[in-house]
Enzyme design. Structure first.
Site, PDB file in Angstrom:
ATOM      1  N   ASP A  55       9.428  34.660  21.276  1.00 59.39           N
ATOM      2  CA  ASP A  55       8.337  33.690  21.105  1.00 59.39           C
ATOM      3  C   ASP A  55       8.291  33.178  19.663  1.00 59.39           C
ATOM      4  O   ASP A  55       8.669  33.895  18.734  1.00 59.39           O
ATOM      5  CB  ASP A  55       7.012  34.369  21.484  1.00 59.39           C
ATOM      6  CG  ASP A  55       5.912  33.359  21.772  1.00 59.39           C
ATOM      7  OD1 ASP A  55       6.221  32.153  21.916  1.00 59.39           O
ATOM      8  OD2 ASP A  55       4.744  33.780  21.848  1.00 59.39           O
ATOM      9  N   ASN A  65       5.894  28.015  31.888  1.00 56.17           N
ATOM     10  CA  ASN A  65       6.479  27.062  30.935  1.00 56.17           C
ATOM     11  C   ASN A  65       6.820  25.720  31.591  1.00 56.17           C
ATOM     12  O   ASN A  65       6.989  24.712  30.898  1.00 56.17           O
ATOM     13  CB  ASN A  65       7.727  27.647  30.262  1.00 56.17           C
ATOM     14  CG  ASN A  65       7.438  28.743  29.252  1.00 56.17           C
ATOM     15  OD1 ASN A  65       8.264  29.634  29.034  1.00 56.17           O
ATOM     16  ND2 ASN A  65       6.275  28.720  28.619  1.00 56.17           N
TER      17      ASN A  65
HETATM   18  C1  IPE Z   1       6.182  33.627  26.801  1.00 55.67           C
HETATM   19  O1  IPE Z   1       5.899  32.798  25.735  1.00 55.67           O
HETATM   20  C2  IPE Z   1       7.344  33.084  27.585  1.00 55.67           C
HETATM   21  C3  IPE Z   1       8.629  33.119  26.907  1.00 55.67           C
HETATM   22  C4  IPE Z   1       8.874  33.625  25.708  1.00 55.67           C
HETATM   23  C5  IPE Z   1       9.730  32.574  27.670  1.00 55.67           C
HETATM   24  P1  IPE Z   1       4.783  31.650  25.827  1.00 55.67           P
HETATM   25  O2  IPE Z   1       4.765  30.981  24.497  1.00 55.67           O
HETATM   26  O3  IPE Z   1       5.019  30.815  27.010  1.00 55.67           O
HETATM   27  O4  IPE Z   1       3.454  32.517  26.064  1.00 55.67           O
HETATM   28  P2  IPE Z   1       1.927  32.212  25.714  1.00 55.67           P
HETATM   29  O5  IPE Z   1       1.616  30.863  26.288  1.00 55.67           O
HETATM   30  O6  IPE Z   1       1.805  32.210  24.227  1.00 55.67           O
HETATM   31  O7  IPE Z   1       1.167  33.338  26.315  1.00 55.67           O
HETATM   32  C1  IPE Z   2       9.391  30.524  22.864  1.00 55.26           C
HETATM   33  O1  IPE Z   2       8.882  29.751  21.837  1.00 55.26           O
HETATM   34  C2  IPE Z   2      10.300  29.738  23.787  1.00 55.26           C
HETATM   35  C3  IPE Z   2       9.731  29.432  25.102  1.00 55.26           C
HETATM   36  C4  IPE Z   2       8.594  29.886  25.552  1.00 55.26           C
HETATM   37  C5  IPE Z   2      10.499  28.556  25.978  1.00 55.26           C
HETATM   38  P1  IPE Z   2       7.645  28.792  22.048  1.00 55.26           P
HETATM   39  O2  IPE Z   2       8.138  27.449  22.466  1.00 55.26           O
HETATM   40  O3  IPE Z   2       6.626  29.407  22.933  1.00 55.26           O
HETATM   41  O4  IPE Z   2       7.085  28.691  20.553  1.00 55.26           O
HETATM   42  P2  IPE Z   2       5.565  28.725  20.096  1.00 55.26           P
HETATM   43  O5  IPE Z   2       4.939  29.939  20.708  1.00 55.26           O
HETATM   44  O6  IPE Z   2       4.936  27.458  20.583  1.00 55.26           O
HETATM   45  O7  IPE Z   2       5.642  28.811  18.598  1.00 55.26           O
HETATM   46 MG    MG Z   3       5.051  30.631  22.618  1.00 53.33          MG
END
Ligand code: IPE
Ligand code: IPE
Ligand code: MG
Length: 227
Positions: A12, A60
């Protein structure tokens, strides 16, 4: 050091990393792919048998279509581009999740890589794509709908999850400072150890991974028993 058999990572913080560098979010995802390469290499080196990565959740799909499209393109590119690398390291690749939702071209590329790496034995890389823990539990429950209730044991249930045959994660690492599971392997993490680190995924290097493994090594796992 006790090396976990199965390490799982909730990768993340790509978006925040990009924002902090004045870049568009997709640049964070591109940088994140490079860290995947690093952790696969390091886990293989350390003797970890399974590395699973939360790569794209069912939730997502609700992101803006531009970001989802860019992620799907990047995934396809990476899956196609990593073949030589994975073969050289002896990595078996599998992808688990609600695969029907993936673009057909990506799904086909994923299947090709699975087939090509099926005989590799150094480490298994499990990429969780269009995955969520509740989806997994529901799809398992649906398969058991006709089975009589006293036959439904934890072992039978686990054998219907998409992770059947893979040991439960010993260690779950989440980057970026968030301290939640976000619908990740809800069943399989019943006795996992958790390490939450503030580092954003594109900054997570081999030394961060080793630190997390050291932390794991210091934990006392009891599984409900008295030691
Ligand atoms: C969790 O991260 C999913 C992945 C890392 C693929 P998200 O960024 O989607 O989770 P939330 O929305 O912060 O809980
Ligand atoms: C994790 O990074 C990747 C996916 C969930 C696909 P994020 O895209 O959630 O990055 P943040 O949490 O917005 O920084
Ligand atoms: Mg995230």
């Amino acid at each position: 050091m006790t090396v976990p058999q199965h390490v799982s990572i909730i990768m993340d913080g790509n978006g925040r990393w990009a924002q902090a560098h004045g870049l568009e979010r997709v640049k964070g995802h591109i940088e994140g792919v490079k860290r995947v390469r690093d952790v696969v290499e390091e886990c293989a080196e350390l003797g970890v048998r399974y590395l699973s990565l939360y790569t794209f959740s069912e939730e997502n799909w609700n992101r803006p279509s531009g970001e989802v499209g860019a992620l799907m393109d990047l995934l396809k590119q990476s899956v196609e581009g990593e073949y030589d690398n994975l073969m050289r390291q002896g990595v078996r690749f599998i992808a688990l999740g609600n695969r029907k939702r993936l673009p057909a071209m990506l799904n086909a590329a994923v299947s090709r890589l699975e087939k090509a790496t099926a005989g590799n034995t150094t480490i298994t890389l499990v990429v969780m794509l269009s995955y969520s823990g509740q989806w997994d539990i529901l799809q398992a429950a649906r398969q058991l709908a006709g089975v009589s209730e006293d036959e439904i044991t934890p072992e039978l249930f686990a054998s219907k999850l998409v992770t059947a045959g893979i040991p439960d994660p010993d260690l779950v690492i989440r980057t970026s400072g968030e301290k939640r599971l976000s619908n990740y392997m809800l069943w399989q993490t019943a006795y996992s150890e958790f390490v939450f680190v503030p580092t954003l995924w594109p900054d997570f290097g081999k030394s961060n991974l080793r630190d997390a493994l050291e932390e794991y090594s210091s934990r006392d796992r009891r599984f409900g028993k008295v030691k």
